[in-house]
Scaffold this motif. Sequence first.
Motif, PDB file in Angstrom:
ATOM      1  N   MET A 148       0.840  -1.204   0.000  1.00  0.00           N
ATOM      2  CA  MET A 148       0.000   0.000   0.000  1.00  0.00           C
ATOM      3  C   MET A 148       0.875   1.255   0.000  1.00  0.00           C
ATOM      4  N   ARG A 149       0.509   2.206  -0.821  1.00  0.00           N
ATOM      5  CA  ARG A 149       1.241   3.465  -0.844  1.00  0.00           C
ATOM      6  C   ARG A 149       0.736   4.371   0.281  1.00  0.00           C
ATOM      7  N   ALA A 150       1.594   5.252   0.732  1.00  0.00           N
ATOM      8  CA  ALA A 150       1.253   6.135   1.853  1.00  0.00           C
ATOM      9  C   ALA A 150       0.865   7.516   1.330  1.00  0.00           C
ATOM     10  N   PHE A 151      -0.451   7.790   1.334  1.00  0.00           N
ATOM     11  CA  PHE A 151      -0.970   9.088   0.897  1.00  0.00           C
ATOM     12  C   PHE A 151      -1.448   9.873   2.113  1.00  0.00           C
ATOM     13  N   SER A 152      -1.483  11.188   1.969  1.00  0.00           N
ATOM     14  CA  SER A 152      -2.097  12.029   3.002  1.00  0.00           C
ATOM     15  C   SER A 152      -2.740  13.240   2.328  1.00  0.00           C
ATOM     16  N   LEU A 153      -3.917  13.626   2.844  1.00  0.00           N
ATOM     17  CA  LEU A 153      -4.617  14.805   2.333  1.00  0.00           C
ATOM     18  C   LEU A 153      -4.082  16.031   3.048  1.00  0.00           C
ATOM     19  N   VAL A 154      -3.712  17.053   2.283  1.00  0.00           N
ATOM     20  CA  VAL A 154      -3.135  18.268   2.875  1.00  0.00           C
ATOM     21  C   VAL A 154      -3.831  19.500   2.298  1.00  0.00           C
ATOM     22  N   THR A 155      -3.772  20.562   3.059  1.00  0.00           N
ATOM     23  CA  THR A 155      -4.245  21.863   2.580  1.00  0.00           C
ATOM     24  C   THR A 155      -3.047  22.624   2.037  1.00  0.00           C
ATOM     25  N   LEU A 156      -3.188  23.140   0.834  1.00  0.00           N
ATOM     26  CA  LEU A 156      -2.081  23.834   0.172  1.00  0.00           C
ATOM     27  C   LEU A 156      -2.257  25.341   0.264  1.00  0.00           C
ATOM     28  N   GLU A 180      -5.133   3.661  -7.637  1.00  0.00           N
ATOM     29  CA  GLU A 180      -4.943   3.770  -6.189  1.00  0.00           C
ATOM     30  C   GLU A 180      -4.976   5.233  -5.750  1.00  0.00           C
ATOM     31  N   LEU A 181      -4.303   6.092  -6.494  1.00  0.00           N
ATOM     32  CA  LEU A 181      -4.300   7.520  -6.189  1.00  0.00           C
ATOM     33  C   LEU A 181      -5.704   8.104  -6.339  1.00  0.00           C
ATOM     34  N   THR A 182      -6.386   7.756  -7.426  1.00  0.00           N
ATOM     35  CA  THR A 182      -7.718   8.283  -7.684  1.00  0.00           C
ATOM     36  C   THR A 182      -8.697   7.867  -6.594  1.00  0.00           C
ATOM     37  N   GLU A 183      -8.637   6.570  -6.209  1.00  0.00           N
ATOM     38  CA  GLU A 183      -9.549   6.082  -5.169  1.00  0.00           C
ATOM     39  C   GLU A 183      -9.317   6.817  -3.852  1.00  0.00           C
ATOM     40  N   TYR A 184      -8.059   7.042  -3.509  1.00  0.00           N
ATOM     41  CA  TYR A 184      -7.753   7.737  -2.255  1.00  0.00           C
ATOM     42  C   TYR A 184      -8.274   9.174  -2.295  1.00  0.00           C
ATOM     43  N   PHE A 185      -7.931   9.894  -3.380  1.00  0.00           N
ATOM     44  CA  PHE A 185      -8.281  11.314  -3.444  1.00  0.00           C
ATOM     45  C   PHE A 185      -9.798  11.509  -3.473  1.00  0.00           C
ATOM     46  N   MET A 186     -10.506  10.727  -4.282  1.00  0.00           N
ATOM     47  CA  MET A 186     -11.951  10.896  -4.378  1.00  0.00           C
ATOM     48  C   MET A 186     -12.645  10.543  -3.063  1.00  0.00           C
ATOM     49  N   THR A 187     -12.141   9.525  -2.378  1.00  0.00           N
ATOM     50  CA  THR A 187     -12.701   9.167  -1.074  1.00  0.00           C
ATOM     51  C   THR A 187     -12.503  10.291  -0.070  1.00  0.00           C
TER      52      THR A 187
END
Length: 422
Positions: free
Chosen positions: A1-9, A85-92
């Motif tokens: 699994m890749r390690a993603f995190s949602l951040v405010t830019l 994988e990136l798309t699923e994470y971001f859209m969720t």
Amino acid sequence: MRAFSLVTLSPEAFDDFSAHHADGNFQQTSAAGRLRAGQGIEVEYLGVQENGTIVAGALFETHRSRLSTFSVVHDGPLCDYRDRELTEYFMTQLKQHAKAKGSAQMEIVPEMPYCLHDSRGGELPADQGGAPADDAVETLKNLGFMHDGFTIGYTAVPRWRYLKDLTGITDEKSLLKSYDKRTQWSVKRAASMGVHVRELGEDGLQVFADIEQATAERRNFEYRGEAYFRKFKQAYGSKAHFMVAQIHIGEYIADMESKCDALRKKVDVLQAKYDEHPTTKTERQLGEESRNLAAAEKRLTEAAEYAKDGDVLPAAASLFVEHARETVYLFSGSVEKYKPFYASALIQHDAMLHLCVERGVTRYNFYGINGVFDDPEDEGRGVLEFKQGFNGYVEELMGSFVLPVRPLTFKLKTALRKLLRH
């Protein structure tokens, strides 16, 4: 699994990401955020970070009214939709964020192309972008998004775009040569008829708005208004270029008088030659130059009528927006009375030359067309043929997707909308 995190830019970090992303565009910038915020819309710059690098981003809008709250991402999010994988994470994550904001639904309009077509809408080989991105569409559907479909027609965010690749074009000569013959003639014709292009400052936007309004009323499309264009300029600053093509009528009249004088001399010489020694060749030349003279004198008479309108006559106006990867032709209008001056062609040429070629930008975006290529009676035919004259290609986008965030609220809202339509 890749390690993603949602951040405010920050606005600056988001602009940098948009500038370097393959699908970066003027709608996904802090300038667009300023414009939306000025309209009372809540805006945020959200991103996905992986191993310290931003790999996806979105200008996230929350629209609130007394009746509903919903979220929108115009011309985005900026994401590689083939990276499941990136798309699923971001859209969720965006869905959860929209739910926390109280939104009933979230609408996205990805800028990633569905497929490319040639200038006439024909299929291109897969290695030239012609392979449909069905996998990306399916990924979004599997995440619960409802696809509005592969629509034809004009939409608020155009699904069909006309573009020109300026790679290898380095000067005005090569740029002009890249158009079809008719468009080359139109550009040269406008330049020879006293038409000049200049940029309007903020104090001159009423000129632009007046032309845009007249065109909107003539063609029956939405009129934005001078106040909107002023806010647009304030939001986008030096990236927004309001251009006007003006007829300098005195210059045109002087040029036509000079041409008439030259043609009269030609006719006089040919007439004397024919009187002295009539031949079929001289007769043909005399007839041709006499017709040229009659046409020039007619244009001179018409010019005298135009002169009654003033010394400098605004004939066409267009708004161009700069982004790091492209220049977009966004809004335009023209004065029907001055159509014979071909000002609209010259203003496009001028924008491509100064906002792209001279700056090393290789993508010129003519923006919306309606996706109809085989109907000569279609209402968008004139717009399409005008843009085709510059020899570009067609980009078909995936279209609009809606994700129910609060399913019950979304169903009630949808049912109410249907009831009101009836």
